[in-house]
Each structure stands twice: as C-alpha cells, then as structure tokens.
Motif scaffolding. Structure first.
Motif, PDB file in Angstrom:
ATOM      1  N   HIS A   5     -33.707 -33.030  51.486  1.00  0.00           N
ATOM      2  CA  HIS A   5     -33.055 -31.794  51.058  1.00  0.00           C
ATOM      3  C   HIS A   5     -33.537 -30.629  51.900  1.00  0.00           C
ATOM      4  O   HIS A   5     -34.668 -30.599  52.337  1.00  0.00           O
ATOM      5  CB  HIS A   5     -33.402 -31.503  49.595  1.00  0.00           C
ATOM      6  N   THR A   6     -32.651 -29.674  52.092  1.00  0.00           N
ATOM      7  CA  THR A   6     -33.062 -28.446  52.758  1.00  0.00           C
ATOM      8  C   THR A   6     -33.282 -27.396  51.682  1.00  0.00           C
ATOM      9  O   THR A   6     -33.067 -27.663  50.502  1.00  0.00           O
ATOM     10  CB  THR A   6     -31.962 -27.946  53.707  1.00  0.00           C
ATOM     11  N   PRO A 228     -23.904 -33.970  41.701  1.00  0.00           N
ATOM     12  CA  PRO A 228     -24.937 -33.252  40.937  1.00  0.00           C
ATOM     13  C   PRO A 228     -24.811 -33.586  39.444  1.00  0.00           C
ATOM     14  O   PRO A 228     -23.684 -33.622  38.911  1.00  0.00           O
ATOM     15  CB  PRO A 228     -24.601 -31.779  41.197  1.00  0.00           C
ATOM     16  N   VAL A 229     -25.948 -33.829  38.784  1.00  0.00           N
ATOM     17  CA  VAL A 229     -25.973 -34.172  37.359  1.00  0.00           C
ATOM     18  C   VAL A 229     -25.223 -33.110  36.542  1.00  0.00           C
ATOM     19  O   VAL A 229     -24.514 -33.414  35.580  1.00  0.00           O
ATOM     20  CB  VAL A 229     -27.442 -34.295  36.879  1.00  0.00           C
ATOM     21  N   ARG A 230     -25.367 -31.873  36.964  1.00  0.00           N
ATOM     22  CA  ARG A 230     -24.712 -30.744  36.290  1.00  0.00           C
ATOM     23  C   ARG A 230     -23.214 -30.976  36.078  1.00  0.00           C
ATOM     24  O   ARG A 230     -22.664 -30.654  35.020  1.00  0.00           O
ATOM     25  CB  ARG A 230     -24.930 -29.482  37.166  1.00  0.00           C
ATOM     26  N   VAL A 231     -22.569 -31.562  37.075  1.00  0.00           N
ATOM     27  CA  VAL A 231     -21.120 -31.753  37.011  1.00  0.00           C
ATOM     28  C   VAL A 231     -20.755 -32.709  35.875  1.00  0.00           C
ATOM     29  O   VAL A 231     -19.793 -32.502  35.129  1.00  0.00           O
ATOM     30  CB  VAL A 231     -20.603 -32.303  38.366  1.00  0.00           C
ATOM     31  N   ILE A 232     -21.563 -33.746  35.710  1.00  0.00           N
ATOM     32  CA  ILE A 232     -21.303 -34.724  34.634  1.00  0.00           C
ATOM     33  C   ILE A 232     -21.593 -34.063  33.289  1.00  0.00           C
ATOM     34  O   ILE A 232     -20.844 -34.228  32.326  1.00  0.00           O
ATOM     35  CB  ILE A 232     -22.173 -35.994  34.837  1.00  0.00           C
ATOM     36  N   ARG A 269     -27.392 -32.566  49.759  1.00  0.00           N
ATOM     37  CA  ARG A 269     -28.643 -31.887  50.107  1.00  0.00           C
ATOM     38  C   ARG A 269     -29.034 -30.731  49.219  1.00  0.00           C
ATOM     39  O   ARG A 269     -29.977 -30.019  49.515  1.00  0.00           O
ATOM     40  CB  ARG A 269     -28.528 -31.329  51.524  1.00  0.00           C
ATOM     41  N   SER A 270     -28.279 -30.425  48.177  1.00  0.00           N
ATOM     42  CA  SER A 270     -28.643 -29.260  47.372  1.00  0.00           C
ATOM     43  C   SER A 270     -29.899 -29.593  46.563  1.00  0.00           C
ATOM     44  O   SER A 270     -30.144 -30.746  46.244  1.00  0.00           O
ATOM     45  CB  SER A 270     -27.488 -28.862  46.457  1.00  0.00           C
ATOM     46  N   PRO A 271     -30.694 -28.542  46.241  1.00  0.00           N
ATOM     47  CA  PRO A 271     -31.968 -28.818  45.579  1.00  0.00           C
ATOM     48  C   PRO A 271     -31.837 -29.261  44.121  1.00  0.00           C
ATOM     49  O   PRO A 271     -32.775 -29.762  43.538  1.00  0.00           O
ATOM     50  CB  PRO A 271     -32.704 -27.469  45.657  1.00  0.00           C
ATOM     51  N   GLU A 272     -30.667 -29.129  43.509  1.00  0.00           N
ATOM     52  CA  GLU A 272     -30.520 -29.528  42.102  1.00  0.00           C
ATOM     53  C   GLU A 272     -30.501 -31.054  41.986  1.00  0.00           C
ATOM     54  O   GLU A 272     -30.247 -31.763  42.965  1.00  0.00           O
ATOM     55  CB  GLU A 272     -29.230 -28.935  41.530  1.00  0.00           C
ATOM     56  N   PRO A 273     -30.773 -31.588  40.765  1.00  0.00           N
ATOM     57  CA  PRO A 273     -30.778 -33.051  40.627  1.00  0.00           C
ATOM     58  C   PRO A 273     -29.391 -33.668  40.787  1.00  0.00           C
ATOM     59  O   PRO A 273     -28.398 -33.115  40.322  1.00  0.00           O
ATOM     60  CB  PRO A 273     -31.301 -33.280  39.203  1.00  0.00           C
ATOM     61  N   TRP A 274     -29.348 -34.804  41.480  1.00  0.00           N
ATOM     62  CA  TRP A 274     -28.111 -35.575  41.662  1.00  0.00           C
ATOM     63  C   TRP A 274     -28.245 -36.871  40.862  1.00  0.00           C
ATOM     64  O   TRP A 274     -29.339 -37.313  40.540  1.00  0.00           O
ATOM     65  CB  TRP A 274     -27.874 -35.875  43.150  1.00  0.00           C
ATOM     66  N   LEU A 275     -27.095 -37.472  40.555  1.00  0.00           N
ATOM     67  CA  LEU A 275     -27.097 -38.721  39.795  1.00  0.00           C
ATOM     68  C   LEU A 275     -27.859 -39.806  40.548  1.00  0.00           C
ATOM     69  O   LEU A 275     -27.695 -39.948  41.753  1.00  0.00           O
ATOM     70  CB  LEU A 275     -25.662 -39.195  39.559  1.00  0.00           C
TER      71      LEU A 275
END
Ligand SMILES: C=CC1=C(C)c2cc3[nH]c(cc4nc(cc5[nH]c(cc1n2)c(C)c5CCC(=O)O)C(CCC(=O)O)=C4C)c(C)c3C=C
Ligand SMILES: [Fe+2]
Ligand SMILES: [Fe+2]
Length: 356
Positions: A5-6, A228-232, A269-275
């Motif tokens: 990640h950047t 991103p987990v947020r989307v779910i 690459r975003s810093p938020e959590p991904w699935l």
C-alpha cells in the motif's frame, strides 16, 4: 493488483476522471478493438437491437499505462513507484493486456451464437477504463440509429463499484450526446447454469493435472477481485453473489467441503481494509493449518485471462506456492469456452425480450 500500500488517500473509483486520456494511434499500432462496432453492421431498422458489451479495458502497450491508470484512479496522480511496479507486472506478462483481444473474441463468438436466434442484433464494444470507451460506443449507437439495446458487462457479479459504474457511464453518455436509446441492463449472471458448469469444468480440468492417486487430496481455492470492506458493509451484494457462485461451482464439481475454500485476490492500494484473506496469505495458511500441498486456483469473478490472473496468480501466488513447497495448478479462464459463450447469448436474448 497487489500490495504494498502507498500512503495514497484514495476513495476507490468513486469520482469521474475529468480528463479521460485519448489513445495516440500511429501507423505501426493495430489495436484489438479499433472500433466500437464489432462484426456485421448492415442497415439498422426498427427491429434492430443493439448489444453493448462492456469490459474493464486494458493497455495494449506500456506507453498507454499512465493514461490507463489515470482513468482507473479517477484522475488522481499515479506515483512513479506505482507506475513502475504496475508497468513491471505488465512487462512480465508480455508488455500488454490480453483483455481487449479476449473481449473481441468473446463478442464475436456470442454474436455467432445469437445469429441462430433469429433476432436482428448489432454488437458494440465499450471499455470502462480505456479505448474504445463506453461513451464512444453509445455515440456510435446513436449515429447508427439504434433505438433499443441490451447492455451487458463481461463480469458475472454485481457491485456498485463495477457493474453499476459501467451502467452509469451509459446514462451519462446518453445525456452528453442528448440521445435516446431504450436500454435494458443485464445486472448479473453469477448463478447461470452454463457459467457454473463451465467453471466446474475448470475445477475438474485442474484436478486432472495431478496423478490419479493424489486427486482426493487436491484442494481447490476459488477467488475473486477484492473490494474495500466498507463497500460490503454499505450493503453491496458482490461478496454474497461470489459465495453463491462458489458454492454452486464446488457442488457441481463434486467437491467435499474440506476440498475447497474461498479467498480474495488483487487487493488495491488504499490504506483501508479490503476483503480477505488474500490468496498469497491464504496459501501458506492452508499449508500450515491443513497440510494442503496441492492446489487448483480458479478466479471465478474474471471471465478472461488478464493481468489479475496472469500476474497476480501465475506469477505472484505461484511464487508463494513454490516457496512453501505447494504445487499450484491454474486452469485457463473461460475466455471463449462454448458453455460460457452460450450463457452470454442466452442472458442477452432473454433480456432483449423485455424491450418493447
Ligand atoms: C469488483 C471490482 C473490481 C474488478 C472486477 C476489477 C477488475 C480489474 N482490475 C484491473 C486492474 C486494476 N485495478 C486497479 C484498481 C482497482 N480495481 C478495483 C476494483 C475492481 N477491479 C478497485 C476498487 C481499484 C482501486 C481503484 C482506486 O481508486 O485506486 C488498478 C490500479 C492499481 C491498483 O490499485 O493495483 C489496476 C491496474 C483489471 C485488469 C481487472 C480485470 C478485469
Ligand atoms: Fe486490481
Ligand atoms: Fe480493478
């Protein structure tokens, strides 16, 4: 694509790129999709139905990479190290994306199938992130006098970050050109029997690569592009649809519950959590916790062999597998598999019946 990640603070693919890059064409360059119009394009009549096939799009030379990434990143700048890393990934798979070529072949094969239905169909191709753009296709459909159309994305699972974005581009293009076409949208086809059977065939194909005596201990990992987990959490159906497909594919392939598992791949690459788990983390866990050392890997959310498979699985995940003494087999993606093409033709033909 994958980590690291950047520090980039991006909001995934939500904004519209205000400066869509234009492909620079010269005499020595022959793109796989030189036009939005595919196949036979005779005169359009009242009964003609346009079919807009949409796909992600891909660069056909490394020179196109900055423009392609600028669009994926909605115009946000791409850091030099990210450009270098992604260009390196494409270099490792031959210096170009095979996606436009597969897309064209899939459209041509689907149109051949559709020609047996008696419907008067005209095919158009529109890419979300590269030329020929979805906007170009809508403009050409309007120019040709198309009044009614079916739109389908070459991705079986619905997400507001994927299929919905493609559909919004059509609506925006109609507004931009002050045009009117009655569109019906294929939102998803993740439980279609032809798609499920074609994927289950891939599982069997992979298992058969192992000696007969070893086949019972082969473990199949089904995967798809992470989000991103947020989307779910916001209610997106993508993850549920993927698991629904995965269960149907495993059942159809005759796998016991202990013979398959699920993982995500190609985290952004975003810093938020991904699935997760990510494939490259899941393989060592399978080895450590269950002693798995023979794996068939199948990316069920992708319908053709492109960088997210050819690099992320065939190079990256394969490297991890080798390091932990695991044999990983990756059967080819669906590409122009007749069962898959038959599925596309049948969902398009039945959607077309909804048009007035
Ligand atoms: C369901 C969602 C997504 C699918 C399917 C998908 C397919 C897909 N992606 C690439 C290539 C790249 N994707 C990149 C970033 C990116 N992709 C998604 C979602 C899906 N992609 C998101 C949400 C993001 C993050 C976008 C952002 O705002 O930054 C990139 C950029 C670099 C990176 O993040 O790794 C590339 C390149 C292909 C070829 C593909 C297949 C059809
Ligand atoms: Fe990706
Ligand atoms: Fe992507």
């Amino acid at each position: 694509m994958t980590k690291p990640h950047t520090t980039d603070t991006q909001d995934t693919e939500t904004a519209v790129n205000p400066y869509p890059p234009v492909r620079i064409v010269n005499d020595s360059f022959a793109p796989s999709l030189p036009s939005t119009r595919i196949g036979e394009h005779g005169p359009v009549t009242e009964g003609t139905i346009g079919i807009l096939f949409m796909a992600y799009g891909g660069p056909e030379s490394l020179d196109e990479m900055p423009g392609y990434l600028a669009d994926i990143r909605s115009g946000r700048p791409t850091y030099a190290e990210v450009l270098e890393e992604i260009s390196g990934n494409y270099e490792a798979i031959g210096g170009k994306s095979p996606l436009p070529e597969f897309t064209r072949a899939q459209i041509e094969a689907t149109m051949t199938q559709l020609s047996t239905t008696g419907g008067d169909y005209r095919a158009y191709a529109g890419m979300r992130h590269w030329s020929p753009w979805i906007e170009d296709a809508v403009r050409d459909m309007l120019d040709d006098g198309i009044q009614r159309a079916v739109a389908i994305v070459l991705a079986p699972h619905y997400s507001k970050l994927s299929v919905e974005k493609y559909q919004k581009k059509i609506k925006a293009a109609l507004e931009m050109y002050h045009g009117q076409i009655e569109f019906v949208f294929v939102n998803e086809y993740h439980t279609e029997p032809g798609y499920i059977t074609a994927m289950a065939d891939r599982v069997r194909m992979g298992i058969q690569e192992f000696p007969e005596a070893d086949r019972d201990s082969v473990h199949t990992v089904l995967s798809a592009h992470s989000l991103p987990v947020r989307v779910i959490r916001e209610g997106d159906p993508y993850a549920d649809q993927l698991l629904e497909s995965a269960r149907l594919i495993a059942a159809q392939a005759g796998l016991r519950d202990d013979q398959w598992s699920w993982s995500y791949q190609s985290e952004g690459r975003s810093p938020e959590p991904w699935l997760g788990p990510q494939l490259e983390d899941w393989l060592p866990q399978l080895k450590a916790e269950r002693g798995v050392d023979k794996v068939v890997s199948i990316a069920i959310g992708f319908v053709s062999d492109h960088v997210e498979i050819l690099f992320d699985i065939d190079i990256e995940a394969q490297k991890v597998a080798r390091e932990i003494g695991m044999t990983l087999v990756r059967p080819p993606a669906l590409n122009t598999d007749p069962l898959f093409i038959g599925t596309l033709a049948s969902v398009i033909h039945s959607k077309a019946q909804e048009l007035a």
